[in-house]
Write an enzyme that holds these catalytic residues in place. Sequence first.
Site, short mmCIF file in Angstrom:
data_model
loop_
_atom_site.label_atom_id
_atom_site.label_comp_id
_atom_site.label_asym_id
_atom_site.label_seq_id
_atom_site.Cartn_x
_atom_site.Cartn_y
_atom_site.Cartn_z
N ASP A 32 0.85 -1.19 0.00
CA ASP A 32 0.00 0.00 0.00
C ASP A 32 0.89 1.24 0.00
O ASP A 32 1.89 1.31 0.72
CB ASP A 32 -0.91 0.00 1.23
CG ASP A 32 -2.06 0.97 1.10
OD1 ASP A 32 -3.22 0.53 1.04
OD2 ASP A 32 -1.79 2.21 1.06
N ASN A 89 -12.62 -3.38 3.17
CA ASN A 89 -13.52 -2.25 3.29
C ASN A 89 -14.53 -2.31 2.15
O ASN A 89 -14.14 -2.51 0.99
CB ASN A 89 -12.73 -0.93 3.22
CG ASN A 89 -11.81 -0.76 4.42
OD1 ASN A 89 -12.11 -1.22 5.52
ND2 ASN A 89 -10.68 -0.11 4.21
N GLN A 96 -14.56 2.35 1.87
CA GLN A 96 -13.83 1.93 0.67
C GLN A 96 -13.56 3.16 -0.20
O GLN A 96 -14.44 3.99 -0.40
CB GLN A 96 -14.69 0.91 -0.12
CG GLN A 96 -13.98 0.36 -1.34
CD GLN A 96 -14.82 -0.70 -2.06
OE1 GLN A 96 -15.97 -0.96 -1.69
NE2 GLN A 96 -14.25 -1.28 -3.10
N SER A 97 -12.32 3.27 -0.69
CA SER A 97 -11.98 4.44 -1.52
C SER A 97 -11.59 4.05 -2.94
O SER A 97 -11.69 4.87 -3.85
CB SER A 97 -10.86 5.25 -0.87
OG SER A 97 -9.68 4.49 -0.78
N VAL A 98 -11.15 2.81 -3.15
CA VAL A 98 -10.82 2.35 -4.50
C VAL A 98 -11.78 1.21 -4.84
O VAL A 98 -11.84 0.21 -4.12
CB VAL A 98 -9.35 1.86 -4.60
CG1 VAL A 98 -9.07 1.32 -6.01
CG2 VAL A 98 -8.38 2.98 -4.26
N HIS A 102 -10.35 -5.40 -2.89
CA HIS A 102 -9.00 -5.63 -2.38
C HIS A 102 -9.05 -6.05 -0.93
O HIS A 102 -9.92 -5.63 -0.17
CB HIS A 102 -8.10 -4.38 -2.53
CG HIS A 102 -8.73 -3.12 -2.05
ND1 HIS A 102 -9.67 -2.43 -2.78
CD2 HIS A 102 -8.57 -2.42 -0.90
CE1 HIS A 102 -10.05 -1.35 -2.11
NE2 HIS A 102 -9.40 -1.32 -0.96
N HIS A 104 -6.86 -5.90 2.50
CA HIS A 104 -5.71 -5.28 3.17
C HIS A 104 -5.11 -6.35 4.09
O HIS A 104 -5.82 -6.88 4.95
CB HIS A 104 -6.15 -4.12 4.07
CG HIS A 104 -6.72 -2.93 3.35
ND1 HIS A 104 -5.99 -1.78 3.12
CD2 HIS A 104 -7.96 -2.69 2.84
CE1 HIS A 104 -6.76 -0.90 2.51
NE2 HIS A 104 -7.96 -1.42 2.32
P1 5GP Z 1 -9.72 1.32 0.64
O1 5GP Z 1 -9.80 2.62 1.37
O2 5GP Z 1 -10.46 1.37 -0.67
O3 5GP Z 1 -10.10 0.12 1.47
O4 5GP Z 1 -8.20 1.10 0.33
C1 5GP Z 1 -7.54 1.62 -0.78
C2 5GP Z 1 -6.07 1.58 -0.46
O5 5GP Z 1 -5.37 1.77 -1.67
C3 5GP Z 1 -5.61 2.67 0.51
O6 5GP Z 1 -5.02 2.07 1.65
C4 5GP Z 1 -4.60 3.48 -0.31
O7 5GP Z 1 -3.51 3.92 0.46
C5 5GP Z 1 -4.22 2.51 -1.40
N1 5GP Z 1 -3.82 3.13 -2.66
C6 5GP Z 1 -4.52 4.09 -3.32
N2 5GP Z 1 -3.89 4.44 -4.46
C7 5GP Z 1 -2.77 3.65 -4.51
C8 5GP Z 1 -1.72 3.55 -5.46
O8 5GP Z 1 -1.68 4.22 -6.49
N3 5GP Z 1 -0.74 2.64 -5.19
C9 5GP Z 1 -0.76 1.85 -4.07
N4 5GP Z 1 0.25 0.99 -3.91
N5 5GP Z 1 -1.76 1.93 -3.15
C10 5GP Z 1 -2.74 2.82 -3.37
#
Ligand code: 5GP
Length: 116
Positions: A32, A89, A96-98, A102, A104
Amino acid sequence: MNEQETIFHKIIRKEIQADILYEDELCLAFRDVNPVSPSHILIIPKKTIPSLKEIEAEDKELLGHMLLCCSEIAREQNIADEGYRVVINTGENGCQSVFQLHMHLLGGRKMTWPPG
Ligand code: 5GP
């Protein structure tokens, strides 16, 4: 741009750099970019699946495979003996942001419960 396209799809296609730890025909694991624990690794499917909400019965094997990858990577990264956490998430309340599914894999420190 395809509305399901995310930054993780670019990582899968190697269009943007990531610290990749493991890859096979079904999934990819990379560090991450903004770690919240000493070891913070993301495990993603190569198949487009926006979140856990969209999984189907045919994804059963893929999800099991991703969990096996988590377990194996945790061992390789030497975080298994002390324990770790796997988090998915999901949606707005899940923070969730992406929007490509996924897991973690978080380790290297003691976690707290309940999560924030
Ligand atoms: P979420 O918030 O969707 O559960 O987690 C998304 C994760 O993706 C976050 O922990 C964030 O730091 C990670 N992330 C977002 N953009 C990138 C990227 O371009 N490269 C990597 N390696 N991680 C990313």
